[in-house]
Design an enzyme around this catalytic site. Structure first.
Site, PDB file in Angstrom:
ATOM      1  N   HIS A  83      48.362  39.561  31.627  1.00  0.00           N
ATOM      2  CA  HIS A  83      46.915  39.745  31.741  1.00  0.00           C
ATOM      3  C   HIS A  83      46.243  38.468  31.232  1.00  0.00           C
ATOM      4  O   HIS A  83      45.820  38.381  30.077  1.00  0.00           O
ATOM      5  CB  HIS A  83      46.456  40.969  30.952  1.00  0.00           C
ATOM      6  CG  HIS A  83      46.499  42.225  31.740  1.00  0.00           C
ATOM      7  ND1 HIS A  83      45.674  42.438  32.837  1.00  0.00           N
ATOM      8  CD2 HIS A  83      47.269  43.336  31.628  1.00  0.00           C
ATOM      9  CE1 HIS A  83      45.934  43.622  33.355  1.00  0.00           C
ATOM     10  NE2 HIS A  83      46.898  44.185  32.646  1.00  0.00           N
ATOM     11  N   ASP A 128      42.653  43.581  31.421  1.00  0.00           N
ATOM     12  CA  ASP A 128      42.995  44.639  30.478  1.00  0.00           C
ATOM     13  C   ASP A 128      41.805  44.979  29.591  1.00  0.00           C
ATOM     14  O   ASP A 128      41.561  46.149  29.272  1.00  0.00           O
ATOM     15  CB  ASP A 128      44.217  44.245  29.648  1.00  0.00           C
ATOM     16  CG  ASP A 128      44.102  42.856  29.016  1.00  0.00           C
ATOM     17  OD1 ASP A 128      43.327  42.019  29.518  1.00  0.00           O
ATOM     18  OD2 ASP A 128      44.795  42.597  28.012  1.00  0.00           O
ATOM     19  N   TYR A 164      38.009  35.855  49.821  1.00  0.00           N
ATOM     20  CA  TYR A 164      36.865  36.662  49.430  1.00  0.00           C
ATOM     21  C   TYR A 164      35.553  36.031  49.883  1.00  0.00           C
ATOM     22  O   TYR A 164      35.418  34.805  49.937  1.00  0.00           O
ATOM     23  CB  TYR A 164      36.831  36.831  47.917  1.00  0.00           C
ATOM     24  CG  TYR A 164      38.004  37.603  47.360  1.00  0.00           C
ATOM     25  CD1 TYR A 164      38.723  38.483  48.157  1.00  0.00           C
ATOM     26  CD2 TYR A 164      38.383  37.463  46.037  1.00  0.00           C
ATOM     27  CE1 TYR A 164      39.797  39.199  47.645  1.00  0.00           C
ATOM     28  CE2 TYR A 164      39.450  38.176  45.513  1.00  0.00           C
ATOM     29  CZ  TYR A 164      40.157  39.037  46.325  1.00  0.00           C
ATOM     30  OH  TYR A 164      41.212  39.744  45.814  1.00  0.00           O
ATOM     31  N   GLU A 200      39.100  40.495  20.850  1.00  0.00           N
ATOM     32  CA  GLU A 200      38.960  41.923  21.136  1.00  0.00           C
ATOM     33  C   GLU A 200      37.621  42.477  20.645  1.00  0.00           C
ATOM     34  O   GLU A 200      37.131  43.473  21.196  1.00  0.00           O
ATOM     35  CB  GLU A 200      40.120  42.701  20.514  1.00  0.00           C
ATOM     36  CG  GLU A 200      41.445  42.435  21.210  1.00  0.00           C
ATOM     37  CD  GLU A 200      42.588  43.250  20.638  1.00  0.00           C
ATOM     38  OE1 GLU A 200      43.458  43.681  21.420  1.00  0.00           O
ATOM     39  OE2 GLU A 200      42.619  43.450  19.403  1.00  0.00           O
TER      40      GLU A 200
END
Length: 417
Positions: free
Chosen positions: A118, A123, A319, A396
């Site tokens: 990741h 995540d 894309y 985090e």
């Protein structure tokens, strides 16, 4: 300012304190958010089939009052939360897939699967959206409308959003109804933690892959006059393509063309039959995209002909341009100011020439993508390993802001009149 705008502004100001309280609620959910993020980080999956990731998301959501469906052709999860009152539908998205990299971060919860990591923060996105669903489920009595939580596989070049749309995500038969607006967050290691950036109009580029095979006639390297060497033609083609960008594309609607892979021949004394060029084309408008791709083919064929060679040009569509609705982008920024505080919200000065398949959603629904800073606090963002590096590390604590932002956007859009 019109009367409706004044009413909207005063209504948002009146609810500023409750929106700031979302941070405290998100902080209370942080242990759960971190736990899910670390499970996903240890077990990254690539592409459209993410069974372990899907199972982890479903387990985290199972005690909530959500209507959940899963994809048929991919490991998507769509969770619908119905507010206590009727109203519009809004969609919030998290992508779930990883990248084909071998992690070198040294984290205690580093990937346990060689060749998968990741490295783009998906995540974090998934964990933030799951905790936002939990926070909003506890506030459903305050929601006038429906929330669609879009957990998407295959963002990294696998067209996962398009697959979900083809399976009915945005159609009349969608479980949550047709969304009136959509929003997604993307973490970045190149912004200070908790900083929000977005912009109106184009925010990320289109992406198309270019494959050109230049065909000549092989022979002995000592006698090029007896062969038709494709290598000089291929070399000239690289320069001509780069020059074409500078001379045929407006500097005010830019494009990037990079030839990143060139192969020809097998040894030193053999002129090969063919040479292969491969690269990428990025633009910030669909008009320039179409023009550049047409010019690419014309230049390649022209240069090949000038050298007496043939060429085969294949353009692999990627894309579309990611285009933010200006009104929704401003709403996201306004929610950021209310939830995080004005000092954490910055205008995004320039688009990014990377691409995003949330562009498929924004092509159908007015919405916005925004970037959330997640650089570790002891690292200079300018020197941090970037997204897609196998050494990238995200803070985090930034997930607290992400949970609050997802939730704040929904509550703003579904606030009772």
């Amino acid at each position: 300012m019109s009367a409706p705008e004044r009413r909207t502004g005063s209504r948002r100001a009146a609810h500023r304190a409750p929106e700031r309280a979302l941070l405290a609620e998100a902080r209370g959910l942080q242990p759960r958010t971190v736990a899910l993020r670390r499970v996903l980080h240890r077990h990254p999956e690539i592409g459209l089939s993410l069974p372990v990731t899907q199972a982890a998301v479903l387990a985290d959501l199972r005690d909530l009052p959500l209507e959940i469906t899963t994809g048929r052709g991919c490991s998507s999860v769509v969770a619908v939360l119905r507010g206590a009152r009727s109203g519009p539908t809004v969609l919030v998205r998290a992508d779930m897939d990883a990248l084909p990299l071998t992690e070198e971060t040294g984290l205690a919860f580093a990937s346990e699967d060689d060749g998968a990591m990741h490295a783009c923060g998906h995540d974090l996105h998934t964990a933030m959206l799951a905790s936002s669903a939990r926070l909003l489920a506890g506030r459903r009595e305050r929601l006038a409308g429906t929330v669609v939580f879009m957990f998407q596989p295959g963002e990294e070049a696998h067209h996962g959003a398009r697959t979900m749309i083809e399976e009915g995500l945005l159609g009349d038969a969608s479980p949550g109804g047709v969304p009136e607006s959509a929003m997604a967050l993307h973490v970045t290691s190149r912004l200070s933690p908790g900083t929000l950036q977005t912009r109106p109009e184009s925010i990320m580029a289109s992406s198309d892959d270019l494959h050109v095979r230049v065909v000549g006639s092989g022979g002995h390297a000592s006698a090029p006059h007896d062969a038709l060497d494709p290598v000089p033609a291929a070399a000239a083609m690289v320069g001509a393509l780069h020059t074409m960008i500078t001379r045929r594309v407006s500097a005010f609607d830019p494009a990037v063309l990079t030839i990143a892979h060139i192969t020809a021949g097998t040894t030193t004394n053999v002129i090969p039959e063919s040479a292969l060029l491969e690269g990428t084309v990025r633009t910030l408008s669909e008009e320039t995209r179409a023009r550049v791709l047409a010019e690419v083919e014309q230049v390649c064929r022209g240069v090949a002909a000038a050298y007496g060679c043939a060429c085969e040009v294949e353009i692999e569509a990627g894309y579309p341009v990611t285009v933010n609705d200006p009104e929704v982008a401003e709403r996201v920024a306004d929610v950021g100011r209310s939830v995080l505080g004005s000092r954490f919200v910055e205008p995004m000065p320039d688009p990014i020439m990377g691409s995003e398949d949330f562009s498929y959603v924004l092509g159908r629904v007015p919405g916005a993508l925004a970037f959330l800073g997640a650089c570790p606090p002891d690292v200079d963002p300018a020197e941090a390993p970037p997204n897609h590096s196998n050494r990238v590390v995200f803070d985090e604590d930034a997930m607290v802001a992400g949970v609050a932002l997802y939730s704040g956007y929904v509550m703003d859009a579904l606030r009772p009149g």
